[in-house]
Design a protein around this motif. Structure first.
Motif, PDB file in Angstrom:
ATOM      1  N   LYS A   6       0.851  -1.198   0.000  1.00 36.98           N
ATOM      2  CA  LYS A   6       0.000   0.000   0.000  1.00 36.98           C
ATOM      3  C   LYS A   6       0.881   1.239   0.000  1.00 36.98           C
ATOM      4  CE  LYS A   6      -2.488   1.462   3.632  1.00 36.98           C
ATOM      5  NZ  LYS A   6      -3.596   1.534   4.611  1.00 36.98           N
ATOM      6  N   ILE A   7       0.600   2.170  -0.903  1.00 40.75           N
ATOM      7  CA  ILE A   7       1.337   3.422  -0.996  1.00 40.75           C
ATOM      8  C   ILE A   7       0.420   4.541  -0.540  1.00 40.75           C
ATOM      9  CG2 ILE A   7       2.658   4.979  -2.458  1.00 40.75           C
ATOM     10  CD1 ILE A   7       1.975   1.555  -3.806  1.00 40.75           C
ATOM     11  N   GLU A   8       0.827   5.243   0.495  1.00 38.46           N
ATOM     12  CA  GLU A   8      -0.001   6.291   1.090  1.00 38.46           C
ATOM     13  C   GLU A   8       0.577   7.662   0.770  1.00 38.46           C
ATOM     14  OE1 GLU A   8      -0.952   7.537   5.652  1.00 38.46           O
ATOM     15  OE2 GLU A   8      -1.657   5.555   5.028  1.00 38.46           O
ATOM     16  N   GLY A   9      -0.293   8.605   0.435  1.00 39.57           N
ATOM     17  CA  GLY A   9       0.150   9.964   0.149  1.00 39.57           C
ATOM     18  C   GLY A   9      -1.025  10.909   0.065  1.00 39.57           C
ATOM     19  N   ALA A  10      -0.757  12.126  -0.399  1.00 43.70           N
ATOM     20  CA  ALA A  10      -1.815  13.135  -0.542  1.00 43.70           C
ATOM     21  C   ALA A  10      -2.500  12.959  -1.897  1.00 43.70           C
ATOM     22  CB  ALA A  10      -1.229  14.541  -0.411  1.00 43.70           C
ATOM     23  N   TYR A  11      -2.918  11.744  -2.153  1.00 42.32           N
ATOM     24  CA  TYR A  11      -3.545  11.418  -3.423  1.00 42.32           C
ATOM     25  C   TYR A  11      -5.046  11.693  -3.353  1.00 42.32           C
ATOM     26  CZ  TYR A  11       0.793   8.691  -3.320  1.00 42.32           C
ATOM     27  OH  TYR A  11       2.096   8.292  -3.163  1.00 42.32           O
ATOM     28  N   GLY A  12      -5.667  11.807  -4.519  1.00 45.14           N
ATOM     29  CA  GLY A  12      -7.104  11.992  -4.572  1.00 45.14           C
ATOM     30  C   GLY A  12      -7.577  13.391  -4.255  1.00 45.14           C
ATOM     31  N   GLU A  13      -6.668  14.373  -4.204  1.00 45.47           N
ATOM     32  CA  GLU A  13      -7.036  15.749  -3.874  1.00 45.47           C
ATOM     33  C   GLU A  13      -7.064  16.646  -5.111  1.00 45.47           C
ATOM     34  OE1 GLU A  13      -4.638  17.244  -0.685  1.00 45.47           O
ATOM     35  OE2 GLU A  13      -4.974  15.488   0.565  1.00 45.47           O
ATOM     36  N   GLU A  44     -10.860  10.406  -0.299  1.00 49.60           N
ATOM     37  CA  GLU A  44     -11.942   9.758  -1.035  1.00 49.60           C
ATOM     38  C   GLU A  44     -12.169  10.466  -2.359  1.00 49.60           C
ATOM     39  OE1 GLU A  44     -13.531   7.009  -0.431  1.00 49.60           O
ATOM     40  OE2 GLU A  44     -12.336   6.671   1.376  1.00 49.60           O
ATOM     41  N   ALA A  45     -12.015   9.736  -3.443  1.00 51.50           N
ATOM     42  CA  ALA A  45     -12.217  10.267  -4.787  1.00 51.50           C
ATOM     43  C   ALA A  45     -12.329   9.105  -5.753  1.00 51.50           C
ATOM     44  CB  ALA A  45     -11.049  11.185  -5.180  1.00 51.50           C
ATOM     45  N   TYR A  57      -7.292   1.644  -5.759  1.00 48.32           N
ATOM     46  CA  TYR A  57      -7.320   2.837  -4.912  1.00 48.32           C
ATOM     47  C   TYR A  57      -8.338   2.694  -3.782  1.00 48.32           C
ATOM     48  CZ  TYR A  57      -7.195   7.788  -3.669  1.00 48.32           C
ATOM     49  OH  TYR A  57      -7.039   8.978  -3.000  1.00 48.32           O
ATOM     50  N   ASN A  58      -7.869   3.020  -2.558  1.00 48.94           N
ATOM     51  CA  ASN A  58      -8.710   3.077  -1.358  1.00 48.94           C
ATOM     52  C   ASN A  58      -9.556   1.808  -1.151  1.00 48.94           C
ATOM     53  OD1 ASN A  58      -7.771   5.481  -0.371  1.00 48.94           O
ATOM     54  ND2 ASN A  58      -9.635   6.653  -0.763  1.00 48.94           N
ATOM     55  N   LYS A  59      -8.895   0.682  -1.305  1.00 45.15           N
ATOM     56  CA  LYS A  59      -9.546  -0.582  -1.005  1.00 45.15           C
ATOM     57  C   LYS A  59      -9.157  -1.033   0.398  1.00 45.15           C
ATOM     58  CE  LYS A  59     -11.090  -0.781  -5.242  1.00 45.15           C
ATOM     59  NZ  LYS A  59     -12.506  -0.485  -5.547  1.00 45.15           N
ATOM     60  N   LYS A  60     -10.076  -1.655   1.099  1.00 48.24           N
ATOM     61  CA  LYS A  60      -9.779  -2.151   2.440  1.00 48.24           C
ATOM     62  C   LYS A  60      -8.994  -3.446   2.318  1.00 48.24           C
ATOM     63  CE  LYS A  60     -13.714  -0.018   4.778  1.00 48.24           C
ATOM     64  NZ  LYS A  60     -14.926  -0.235   5.618  1.00 48.24           N
ATOM     65  N   ILE A  61      -7.717  -3.351   2.630  1.00 46.45           N
ATOM     66  CA  ILE A  61      -6.845  -4.521   2.521  1.00 46.45           C
ATOM     67  C   ILE A  61      -5.919  -4.557   3.738  1.00 46.45           C
ATOM     68  CG2 ILE A  61      -6.850  -4.830   0.022  1.00 46.45           C
ATOM     69  CD1 ILE A  61      -3.979  -2.973   1.501  1.00 46.45           C
ATOM     70  N   TRP A 252      -5.699  21.713 -14.159  1.00 45.23           N
ATOM     71  CA  TRP A 252      -5.677  20.246 -14.133  1.00 45.23           C
ATOM     72  C   TRP A 252      -7.050  19.739 -13.718  1.00 45.23           C
ATOM     73  CZ3 TRP A 252      -4.157  15.658 -15.370  1.00 45.23           C
ATOM     74  CH2 TRP A 252      -4.294  14.554 -14.519  1.00 45.23           C
ATOM     75  N   ASN A 253      -7.644  18.934 -14.579  1.00 47.44           N
ATOM     76  CA  ASN A 253      -8.931  18.322 -14.280  1.00 47.44           C
ATOM     77  C   ASN A 253      -8.798  16.825 -14.528  1.00 47.44           C
ATOM     78  OD1 ASN A 253     -11.529  17.315 -14.156  1.00 47.44           O
ATOM     79  ND2 ASN A 253     -12.453  19.022 -15.273  1.00 47.44           N
ATOM     80  N   PRO A 254      -8.568  16.049 -13.471  1.00 52.72           N
ATOM     81  CA  PRO A 254      -8.305  14.616 -13.663  1.00 52.72           C
ATOM     82  C   PRO A 254      -9.495  13.836 -14.194  1.00 52.72           C
ATOM     83  CG  PRO A 254      -8.560  15.126 -11.332  1.00 52.72           C
ATOM     84  CD  PRO A 254      -8.526  16.438 -12.046  1.00 52.72           C
ATOM     85  N   ASP A 255     -10.687  14.437 -14.164  1.00 57.97           N
ATOM     86  CA  ASP A 255     -11.846  13.770 -14.754  1.00 57.97           C
ATOM     87  C   ASP A 255     -11.834  13.883 -16.273  1.00 57.97           C
ATOM     88  OD1 ASP A 255     -13.066  12.897 -12.352  1.00 57.97           O
ATOM     89  OD2 ASP A 255     -13.800  14.933 -11.987  1.00 57.97           O
TER      90      ASP A 255
END
Length: 362
Positions: A6-13, A44-45, A57-61, A252-255
């Motif tokens: 698992k890689i944790e960071g300021a992702y999904g913002e 959460e994104a 991404y963001n799976k409970k493992i 930047w619009n990741p969608d």
């Protein structure tokens, strides 16, 4: 059995710099640990699933290895050496939500010390503003880690002062796991060189935030160039979004955007003025001249690593910024700086891989 990482960071913002870090880390782990399951953890994104190819991404493992993946994940811009009042906790939750939620998790759920293996790769540390509470929190987080690699000499000094074994590397975006390449862009068809101004909201201190007004006057005292504003994190840079209403802005619009397509947009500029750390790094990889805005120490540190950068220093005198515009008329050669940083970043990843393989097979 496959190893779960698992890689944790300021992702999904919706921050392009952090999303780029996620992309680089995925490239590394997929290439070097092909038999592992790769998961990323952040806010959460939904959009990170669009950027990731094999990672989830963001799976409970229940992971075997937790990696703190790049960026400035541990810092404090205020001094806190006493017990907080309720008002101070609420204030901290606004200006430093990452710290707040981690502390709440520890207090309410009594988070136990990790029995899993942990690693820190390419992170930046500080500043800490003599905040003993947060310094202790950071040390306790890192002290039992199997591997620590930092991206600059200031972060390395923190580790040395805290008696933590660490490797001096570089930001992971400098590494060979940044896969994108781009052709050069012709300037001949342009009436004026287009300079991208990469901005960000800065709420931590007034001195860093004071760049806004003099920067917005840039078009008045330099008509030689066409200036265009760029926002890496529209959801976070709300003040700039309001200020730039009516301006031509690239966001930047990741969608909508992919990493590749947004980098191609950036490649169309002749140079950059950047208040964002990864904005300057990307510009160097695109071989574009850069003026860094010293809103915080890490922009100054970056100019020490990449000698070809110019620094617009506090208190943000307009004459100094104007004097740096000569840089946009020169041929930039980043080869020496980038080769050194790439070697440092690649060695950092190599060292991690060797350490992980040895430790995990103990």
């Amino acid at each position: 059995m496959d190893t779960i990482i698992k890689i944790e960071g300021a992702y999904g913002e919706s921050n392009f710099g952090d999303d780029l870090l996620m992309n680089v880390f995925e490239n590394f782990f997929v290439e070097e640990f092909p038999n592992s399951e790769i998961y990323f953890s952040g806010q959460e994104a939904d959009y990170p699933e669009k950027i990731l190819i094999k990672g989830l991404y963001n799976k409970k493992i229940k992971e075997d290895l937790l990696v703190y993946g790049g960026g400035t994940q541990f810092f404090s811009f205020s001094s806190e050496n006493k017990k907080r009042s309720l008002f101070e906790v609420i204030k901290l939750s606004i200006v430093n939500p990452q710290f707040f939620f981690k502390k709440v998790k520890q207090k309410i759920f009594r988070e136990k010390a990790y029995s899993k293996k942990t690693a820190f790769i390419g992170i930046g540390l500080g500043p800490f503003s003599d905040n003993k509470i947060y310094i202790d929190y950071t040390i306790n987080k890192m002290i039992s880690s199997n591997f620590i690699a930092v991206r600059d000499h200031i972060s390395k000094k923190y580790c040395d002062d805290w008696k933590l074994n660490s490797v001096l590397g570089a930001d992971v975006v400098f590494s060979k796991y940044f896969k994108q390449t781009f052709p050069s862009v012709s300037e001949k068809h342009k009436a004026k060189k287009k300079i991208g101004i990469i901005v960000r909201d800065w709420n931590w201190d007034e001195s860093g935030n004071s760049y806004v007004d003099p920067l917005m006057e840039v078009e008045r005292y330099s008509s030689k160039y066409e200036f265009e504003y760029i926002i890496f994190a529209p959801m976070k840079d709300k003040k700039w979004m309001q200020k730039l209403n009516g301006h031509n802005v690239v966001m930047w619009n990741p969608d909508i955007d992919s990493i590749q397509s947004f980098l191609e947009k950036l490649n169309d500029y002749s140079g950059f003025i950047s208040a964002r750390y990864h904005g300057a790094i990307i510009a160097s990889l695109l071989n574009k001249p850069v003026v860094c805005i010293e809103i915080e120490d890490k922009l100054r540190i970056l100019t020490e690593q990449v000698k070809e950068f110019k620094l617009w220093e506090k208190p943000f005198d307009k004459a100094q910024l104007n004097s740096h515009f000569d840089l946009f008329e020169t041929e930039i050669d980043y080869s020496a700086s980038l080769n050194a940083l790439r070697e440092s970043a690649d060695n950092m990843f190599k060292n991690f891989k060797e350490t992980f393989q040895n430790k995990y097979n103990d």
